[in-house]
Design an enzyme around this catalytic site. Sequence first.
Site, PDB file in Angstrom:
ATOM      1  CG  LEU A 134      -1.908  -1.043   1.139  1.00 13.00           C
ATOM      2  CD1 LEU A 134      -2.880  -0.805   2.317  1.00 13.00           C
ATOM      3  CD2 LEU A 134      -2.838  -1.233   0.071  1.00 13.00           C
ATOM      4  CB  THR A 170       7.294  -2.858 -18.612  1.00 10.38           C
ATOM      5  OG1 THR A 170       7.151  -1.724 -19.710  1.00 10.38           O
ATOM      6  CG2 THR A 170       8.423  -2.898 -18.099  1.00 10.38           C
ATOM      7  CG  ASP A 171       6.256  -1.807 -23.990  1.00  2.28           C
ATOM      8  OD1 ASP A 171       6.284  -1.329 -22.888  1.00  2.28           O
ATOM      9  OD2 ASP A 171       5.561  -1.319 -25.028  1.00  2.28           O
ATOM     10  CD  GLU A 172       7.890   2.154 -19.704  1.00  3.36           C
ATOM     11  OE1 GLU A 172       8.942   2.861 -19.455  1.00  3.36           O
ATOM     12  OE2 GLU A 172       6.694   2.368 -19.852  1.00  3.36           O
ATOM     13  CE1 TYR A 228       8.482   0.485 -14.094  1.00  2.00           C
ATOM     14  CE2 TYR A 228       8.405   0.875 -16.188  1.00  2.00           C
ATOM     15  CZ  TYR A 228       7.888   0.168 -15.374  1.00  2.00           C
ATOM     16  OH  TYR A 228       6.839  -0.722 -15.556  1.00  2.00           O
ATOM     17  N   GLY A 281      16.135  11.416 -21.111  1.00  2.27           N
ATOM     18  CA  GLY A 281      15.966   9.833 -21.737  1.00  2.27           C
ATOM     19  C   GLY A 281      14.723   9.371 -22.330  1.00  2.27           C
TER      20      GLY A 281
HETATM   21  P1  NAD Z   1       1.023   0.613  -9.793  1.00  2.00           P
HETATM   22  O1  NAD Z   1       1.961   1.491  -9.801  1.00  2.00           O
HETATM   23  O2  NAD Z   1      -0.362   1.033 -10.240  1.00  2.00           O
HETATM   24  O3  NAD Z   1       0.623  -0.617  -8.678  1.00  2.00           O
HETATM   25  C1  NAD Z   1       2.002  -1.276  -7.994  1.00  2.00           C
HETATM   26  C2  NAD Z   1       1.780  -1.879  -6.678  1.00  2.00           C
HETATM   27  O4  NAD Z   1       2.553  -2.370  -6.066  1.00  2.00           O
HETATM   28  C3  NAD Z   1       0.890  -0.920  -5.780  1.00  2.00           C
HETATM   29  O5  NAD Z   1      -0.381  -1.475  -5.111  1.00  2.00           O
HETATM   30  C4  NAD Z   1       1.772  -0.842  -4.512  1.00  2.00           C
HETATM   31  O6  NAD Z   1       1.425  -0.389  -3.324  1.00  2.00           O
HETATM   32  C5  NAD Z   1       2.494  -2.077  -4.772  1.00  2.00           C
HETATM   33  N1  NAD Z   1       3.863  -2.095  -4.247  1.00  2.00           N
HETATM   34  C6  NAD Z   1       4.716  -1.230  -4.570  1.00  2.00           C
HETATM   35  N2  NAD Z   1       5.959  -1.411  -3.809  1.00  2.00           N
HETATM   36  C7  NAD Z   1       5.776  -2.676  -3.125  1.00  2.00           C
HETATM   37  C8  NAD Z   1       6.648  -3.361  -2.150  1.00  2.00           C
HETATM   38  N3  NAD Z   1       7.957  -2.938  -2.030  1.00  2.00           N
HETATM   39  N4  NAD Z   1       5.917  -4.600  -1.391  1.00  2.00           N
HETATM   40  C9  NAD Z   1       4.616  -4.753  -1.856  1.00  2.00           C
HETATM   41  N5  NAD Z   1       3.997  -3.952  -2.730  1.00  2.00           N
HETATM   42  C10 NAD Z   1       4.460  -3.080  -3.185  1.00  2.00           C
HETATM   43  O7  NAD Z   1       1.799  -0.406 -11.085  1.00  2.00           O
HETATM   44  P2  NAD Z   1       0.605  -0.816 -12.311  1.00  2.00           P
HETATM   45  O8  NAD Z   1       0.551   0.187 -13.330  1.00  2.00           O
HETATM   46  O9  NAD Z   1      -0.543  -1.608 -11.945  1.00  2.00           O
HETATM   47  O10 NAD Z   1       1.823  -1.849 -12.704  1.00  2.00           O
HETATM   48  C11 NAD Z   1       1.910  -3.289 -12.235  1.00  2.00           C
HETATM   49  C12 NAD Z   1       2.847  -4.046 -12.932  1.00  2.00           C
HETATM   50  O11 NAD Z   1       2.983  -4.142 -14.079  1.00  2.00           O
HETATM   51  C13 NAD Z   1       4.155  -3.524 -12.781  1.00  2.00           C
HETATM   52  O12 NAD Z   1       5.151  -4.723 -12.197  1.00  2.00           O
HETATM   53  C14 NAD Z   1       4.551  -2.940 -13.790  1.00  2.00           C
HETATM   54  O13 NAD Z   1       5.930  -2.770 -13.951  1.00  2.00           O
HETATM   55  C15 NAD Z   1       3.702  -3.778 -15.136  1.00  2.00           C
HETATM   56  N6  NAD Z   1       3.347  -3.105 -16.123  1.00  2.00           N
HETATM   57  C16 NAD Z   1       2.592  -1.664 -16.122  1.00  2.00           C
HETATM   58  C17 NAD Z   1       2.337  -1.214 -17.200  1.00  2.00           C
HETATM   59  C18 NAD Z   1       1.366  -0.118 -17.089  1.00  2.00           C
HETATM   60  O14 NAD Z   1       1.090   0.568 -18.394  1.00  2.00           O
HETATM   61  N7  NAD Z   1       1.092   0.353 -16.144  1.00  2.00           N
HETATM   62  C19 NAD Z   1       2.560  -1.699 -18.478  1.00  2.00           C
HETATM   63  C20 NAD Z   1       3.416  -2.841 -18.661  1.00  2.00           C
HETATM   64  C21 NAD Z   1       3.749  -3.693 -17.228  1.00  2.00           C
HETATM   65  P1  TYD Z   2       3.306   7.561 -18.886  1.00  5.47           P
HETATM   66  O1  TYD Z   2       1.967   7.320 -18.921  1.00  5.47           O
HETATM   67  O2  TYD Z   2       4.136   7.969 -17.650  1.00  5.47           O
HETATM   68  O3  TYD Z   2       3.969   6.098 -19.502  1.00  5.47           O
HETATM   69  P2  TYD Z   2       5.473   5.440 -20.028  1.00  5.47           P
HETATM   70  O4  TYD Z   2       6.470   6.513 -19.751  1.00  5.47           O
HETATM   71  O5  TYD Z   2       5.643   4.448 -18.969  1.00  5.47           O
HETATM   72  O6  TYD Z   2       5.115   5.369 -21.548  1.00  5.47           O
HETATM   73  O7  TYD Z   2       3.555   8.390 -20.240  1.00  5.47           O
HETATM   74  C1  TYD Z   2       3.154   8.187 -21.298  1.00  5.47           C
HETATM   75  C2  TYD Z   2       3.530   9.164 -22.534  1.00  5.47           C
HETATM   76  O8  TYD Z   2       3.122  10.291 -22.145  1.00  5.47           O
HETATM   77  C3  TYD Z   2       5.110   9.474 -22.592  1.00  5.47           C
HETATM   78  O9  TYD Z   2       5.778   9.540 -23.733  1.00  5.47           O
HETATM   79  C4  TYD Z   2       5.325  10.336 -21.585  1.00  5.47           C
HETATM   80  C5  TYD Z   2       4.336  11.255 -21.989  1.00  5.47           C
HETATM   81  N1  TYD Z   2       3.664  12.036 -20.681  1.00  5.47           N
HETATM   82  C6  TYD Z   2       3.289  13.538 -20.907  1.00  5.47           C
HETATM   83  O10 TYD Z   2       3.710  14.007 -22.093  1.00  5.47           O
HETATM   84  N2  TYD Z   2       3.292  14.415 -20.063  1.00  5.47           N
HETATM   85  C7  TYD Z   2       2.945  13.710 -18.876  1.00  5.47           C
HETATM   86  O11 TYD Z   2       2.698  14.730 -17.862  1.00  5.47           O
HETATM   87  C8  TYD Z   2       3.176  12.409 -18.484  1.00  5.47           C
HETATM   88  C9  TYD Z   2       2.920  11.690 -17.189  1.00  5.47           C
HETATM   89  C10 TYD Z   2       3.294  11.673 -19.655  1.00  5.47           C
END
Ligand code: NAD
Ligand code: TYD
Length: 351
Positions: free
Chosen positions: A36, A131-133, A156, A289
């Site tokens: 949390l 992630t694809d990143e 990240y 970056g």
């Molecule tokens: P989020 O930041 O919304 O949620 C992360 C959760 O992990 C939170 O509930 C947080 O409380 C919990 N957490 C963080 N540190 C912790 C710790 N030390 N111990 C236990 N719990 C902890 O993230 P999300 O966007 O839901 O992403 C979830 C996963 O999917 C991640 O591994 C992320 O790398 C991956 N992912 C996300 C995206 C995206 O677009 N959001 C895309 C591809 C992959």
């Molecule tokens: P984000 O949602 O942070 O995802 P990621 O960086 O993991 O792809 O950002 C999506 C795209 O939007 C990214 O190219 C960065 C851009 N962005 C902005 O232009 N302004 C913002 O305030 C944020 C958060 C992201």
Amino acid sequence: MKNILITGGAGFIGSHVVRLFVNNYPEYKIVNLDKLTYAGNLANLKDIENKANYEFVKGDIVDCDFILRLFGKHHFDGVIHLAAESHVDRSISNPTEFVFTNVIGTVNLLNAAKNIWKDKPEGKRFYHISTDEVYGSLGNGGMFTEETAYDPHSPYSASKASSDHFVRAYHDTFGLPTVISNCSNNYGSYQFPEKLIPLFINNIKNKKPLPVYGKGENVRDWLWVVDHARAIDLIFHKGEVGETYNIGGFNEWINIDLIRLICCKMDEKLGRSKGDSEKLITFVKDRAGHDLRYAIDATKLKNELGWEPSLQFEEGIELTIDWYLENTEWLENVTSGDYKNYYKKQYNQRS
Ligand code: NAD
Ligand code: TYD
């Protein structure tokens, strides 16, 4: 009954995965482990919190003794690991936190799984969500496949790449039954409004500037979070041990085009004049970056496991905007308190 551990289940994607598993698999016991942090929110799971097959445990994956005790108590049959620090901008201001949670936290979970499964790894599964990143940045052409070499640029993505390597190393060295998926950008309900789509919806609603990094020319592939959760369900049950699966929406958008689309839809929904929200667009200092383009080739997942996105983007973005406009209490709760400090620190320095 199978015992399944889902980490990070109170976060954005995790809450959708927990909901799907709790509702679809009454015969499983789902334990949601989450620290949390600012991104974790039990309000994301209100609708399933009293189900008999669900248990929430508050805890930190970086605490290795706690993790070993938890595995000793529950003897999990499967782990779906989503807990992570997930926001690129925060990884630029505080990289070390990403190493603790994303790298050390993952290794702690791998060690705990290795310990309890060492005599009988058959039928067990450690599923790491990535992630694809990790693949880096594309130019104008091409797509990331499962064979693309890792080339992370942000703290990240470097921490996620590192955790992926550890997961593969535990498979290759110790025979741990692992599987990994790498997904593109998700959008949908319950996403913390630090990421582009919910941040911009909230700012438009409140008539605040829309901070577009650089020229807004970066490209992302967007997938509806429920379709990601469906893919996770499929890969967890049918994916092959030791394999990697790319997940994507076949849905690339240049940031500025996506932002204009959201502006246009918000004008309609809020009854504002056409073009009102676009006036909020403010070009600010670029992210350091900043990866130019991500694009995922999800053909392997389609051909081998039959997965495809269920929703067209036009429909998904409508549903998403409506959700944030309807769930005002949720949005107000997560944007009060600490969020205001984060916002000031993150965006004042850019203008
Ligand atoms: P989020 O930041 O919304 O949620 C992360 C959760 O992990 C939170 O509930 C947080 O409380 C919990 N957490 C963080 N540190 C912790 C710790 N030390 N111990 C236990 N719990 C902890 O993230 P999300 O966007 O839901 O992403 C979830 C996963 O999917 C991640 O591994 C992320 O790398 C991956 N992912 C996300 C995206 C995206 O677009 N959001 C895309 C591809 C992959
Ligand atoms: P984000 O949602 O942070 O995802 P990621 O960086 O993991 O792809 O950002 C999506 C795209 O939007 C990214 O190219 C960065 C851009 N962005 C902005 O232009 N302004 C913002 O305030 C944020 C958060 C992201």
